[in-house]
Scaffold this motif. Structure first.
Motif, PDB file in Angstrom:
ATOM      1  N   SER A   1      51.755 -72.763  27.272  1.00  0.00           N
ATOM      2  CA  SER A   1      52.730 -71.746  27.682  1.00  0.00           C
ATOM      3  C   SER A   1      53.771 -71.583  26.589  1.00  0.00           C
ATOM      4  CB  SER A   1      53.417 -72.139  28.994  1.00  0.00           C
ATOM      5  OG  SER A   1      54.386 -71.164  29.349  1.00  0.00           O
TER       6      SER A   1
ATOM      7  N   MET B   1      57.148 -68.626  28.823  1.00  0.00           N
ATOM      8  CA  MET B   1      56.707 -68.433  30.201  1.00  0.00           C
ATOM      9  C   MET B   1      55.405 -67.639  30.350  1.00  0.00           C
ATOM     10  SD  MET B   1      58.575 -70.022  32.392  1.00  0.00           S
ATOM     11  CE  MET B   1      60.161 -70.872  32.467  1.00  0.00           C
ATOM     12  N   ASN B   2      54.572 -67.598  29.292  1.00  0.00           N
ATOM     13  CA  ASN B   2      53.242 -67.044  29.526  1.00  0.00           C
ATOM     14  C   ASN B   2      52.297 -68.182  29.916  1.00  0.00           C
ATOM     15  OD1 ASN B   2      52.652 -68.417  27.177  1.00  0.00           O
ATOM     16  ND2 ASN B   2      52.150 -66.594  25.971  1.00  0.00           N
TER      17      ASN B   2
ATOM     18  N   SER C   1      48.667 -64.716  32.083  1.00  0.00           N
ATOM     19  CA  SER C   1      49.914 -64.032  32.452  1.00  0.00           C
ATOM     20  C   SER C   1      49.900 -62.560  32.099  1.00  0.00           C
ATOM     21  CB  SER C   1      51.098 -64.708  31.742  1.00  0.00           C
ATOM     22  OG  SER C   1      50.901 -64.728  30.343  1.00  0.00           O
TER      23      SER C   1
ATOM     24  N   SER D   1      51.209 -61.919  41.013  1.00  0.00           N
ATOM     25  CA  SER D   1      52.463 -62.498  41.507  1.00  0.00           C
ATOM     26  C   SER D   1      52.341 -63.991  41.803  1.00  0.00           C
ATOM     27  CB  SER D   1      52.915 -61.766  42.781  1.00  0.00           C
ATOM     28  OG  SER D   1      51.921 -61.864  43.796  1.00  0.00           O
TER      29      SER D   1
ATOM     30  N   ILE E   1      51.607 -66.271  39.738  1.00  0.00           N
ATOM     31  CA  ILE E   1      52.073 -67.059  38.603  1.00  0.00           C
ATOM     32  C   ILE E   1      53.591 -67.141  38.684  1.00  0.00           C
ATOM     33  CG2 ILE E   1      52.164 -67.246  36.095  1.00  0.00           C
ATOM     34  CD1 ILE E   1      49.567 -65.781  35.907  1.00  0.00           C
ATOM     35  N   SER E   2      54.076 -68.214  39.233  1.00  0.00           N
ATOM     36  CA  SER E   2      55.508 -68.436  39.397  1.00  0.00           C
ATOM     37  C   SER E   2      56.027 -69.300  38.258  1.00  0.00           C
ATOM     38  CB  SER E   2      55.778 -69.120  40.736  1.00  0.00           C
ATOM     39  OG  SER E   2      57.106 -69.589  40.806  1.00  0.00           O
ATOM     40  N   VAL E   3      57.283 -69.078  37.865  1.00  0.00           N
ATOM     41  CA  VAL E   3      57.860 -69.870  36.773  1.00  0.00           C
ATOM     42  C   VAL E   3      58.018 -71.333  37.179  1.00  0.00           C
ATOM     43  CG1 VAL E   3      59.045 -67.910  35.747  1.00  0.00           C
ATOM     44  CG2 VAL E   3      60.194 -69.256  37.504  1.00  0.00           C
TER      45      VAL E   3
ATOM     46  N   ARG F   1      57.545 -64.035  32.178  1.00  0.00           N
ATOM     47  CA  ARG F   1      57.920 -64.094  33.594  1.00  0.00           C
ATOM     48  C   ARG F   1      59.417 -64.368  33.677  1.00  0.00           C
ATOM     49  NH1 ARG F   1      53.639 -62.205  34.415  1.00  0.00           N
ATOM     50  NH2 ARG F   1      51.999 -62.831  35.862  1.00  0.00           N
ATOM     51  N   SER F   2      60.161 -63.546  34.414  1.00  0.00           N
ATOM     52  CA  SER F   2      61.591 -63.721  34.610  1.00  0.00           C
ATOM     53  C   SER F   2      62.323 -63.598  33.272  1.00  0.00           C
ATOM     54  CB  SER F   2      61.856 -65.078  35.280  1.00  0.00           C
ATOM     55  OG  SER F   2      63.220 -65.251  35.543  1.00  0.00           O
TER      56      SER F   2
END
Length: 326
Positions: free
Chosen positions: A35, A38-39, A82, A87, A89-91, A149-150
């Motif tokens: 990662s 955040m990928n 990613s 959805s 895939i949460s951080v 992500r985020s």
């Protein structure tokens, strides 16, 4: 063909035949789930001694979801999970990936990666850094890296994001000075030498992530030698605006007086407007034109004819003037 040769051929077919018949390929090697910002990317190497034309299928799962197939029959040696609008895939999730090789109708066994926690194991990339120099100071402006992500502060919390700034004179990296554990993305380096070029490098850490962030590309900026110029310019600008505002207010309050002063209604004093009362002026105003008196004139030619009212001409003849009495 002798019996020994036949036995040798049968032996070889027995040893190597099941692999060809069963169609089982060797699986990919060095499978890892990584990662960055955040990928979520699965990477691998081809099987040892793999033939050309291999393709791969890869999947991932979280702690609460089964495996999901993302990349199918791909010739690449990685799959970005990613990149899909998923959805799940949460951080803060825990993930595992797996991949298998395929050659025609043959396929290898699945090879799994180790589990990773996205928020703990992601590598925070380098930020973008810009510099603004004034006199003997340089302001450092830091822009957070873009997350798949985020955002950086949403994922870790603003109070858990730490900026570390290192600066040095250009060409003197061994004398670098570090400012650590800064919570603001803007910082001023002060008490620098004027007319000197300084270089700055920044990396970001998060308290919930044990991995150090990657450092930014060094950026250099030169200080100036005119102290107080920005302050003086600000004061002059303020004074000009204040004077203009005061003049506008006075113009509105005293607009009538100013208008009467610039454009007076009475151009002449009253005494010059009144007509004179002298006796001569009154006599001239009331007088009538005098009566005119005149006598008739007749012109008699030599032949005795009389012409009245015709103009005199130089005819060379003699004439007499007869004046009648009125």
């Amino acid at each position: 063909m002798s019996a020994r040769v036949c036995v040798f051929i049968l032996t070889l077919s027995t040893l190597h035949g099941p692999r060809a018949v069963s169609g089982v390929l060797s699986g990919p090697t060095n499978v890892s789930l990584t990662s960055f910002n955040m990928n979520l990317v699965l990477r691998w190497d081809p099987p040892e001694g793999a033939a050309g034309g291999l393709v791969y299928t890869s999947e991932y799962k979280s702690r609460f979801t089964p495996y999901k197939k993302i990349c199918t029959n791909s010739s690449q040696l990685q799959c970005d999970f990613s990149s899909q609008p998923d959805s799940s895939i949460s951080v803060y999730g825990k993930f595992t990936g797996r991949v298998r090789a395929q050659l025609g109708a043959e396929s290898s066994d699945w090879v799994e990666s180790k589990e990773i926690f996205l928020d703990r194991d992601t590598v925070i990339g380098p930020p973008n850094v810009s510099l603004i120099s004034t006199e003997d100071t340089i302001e450092v402006i830091i822009t957070d890296p873009v997350f798949a992500r985020s955002t950086l502060k949403e994922a870790y919390g603003a109070s858990n994001v730490i900026y570390n700034i290192t600066h040095w004179k250009e060409g003197h990296e061994k004398e670098a000075v570090s400012r650590t554990n800064l919570l603001q993305s803007r910082f001023v380096l002060d008490k620098l030498e004027r007319w000197t070029s300084y270089c700055v490098q920044v990396h970001i850490n998060a308290l919930m992530n044990p991995k150090p962030g990657e450092p930014s590309t060094p950026v250099c900026e030169r200080t100036t030698s005119k102290p107080g110029v920005p302050w003086v310019a600000a004061v002059v600008t303020f004074l000009v605006i204040a004077v203009a505002a005061a003049a506008l207010v006075l113009a509105v309050v005293y607009r009538k007086r100013i208008s009467n002063f610039l454009c007076p209604k009475d151009l002449l004093p009253q005494r010059f407007k009144e007509a004179p009362k002298s006796s001569m002026y009154m006599a001239m105003r009331d007088s009538h034109p005098p009566e005119e008196h005149y006598d008739p004139v007749s012109i008699v030619a030599d032949d005795g004819t009389v012409e009245e009212g015709s103009p005199l001409q130089d005819t060379g003849t003699s004439c007499s003037l007869i004046v009648g009495e009125s």
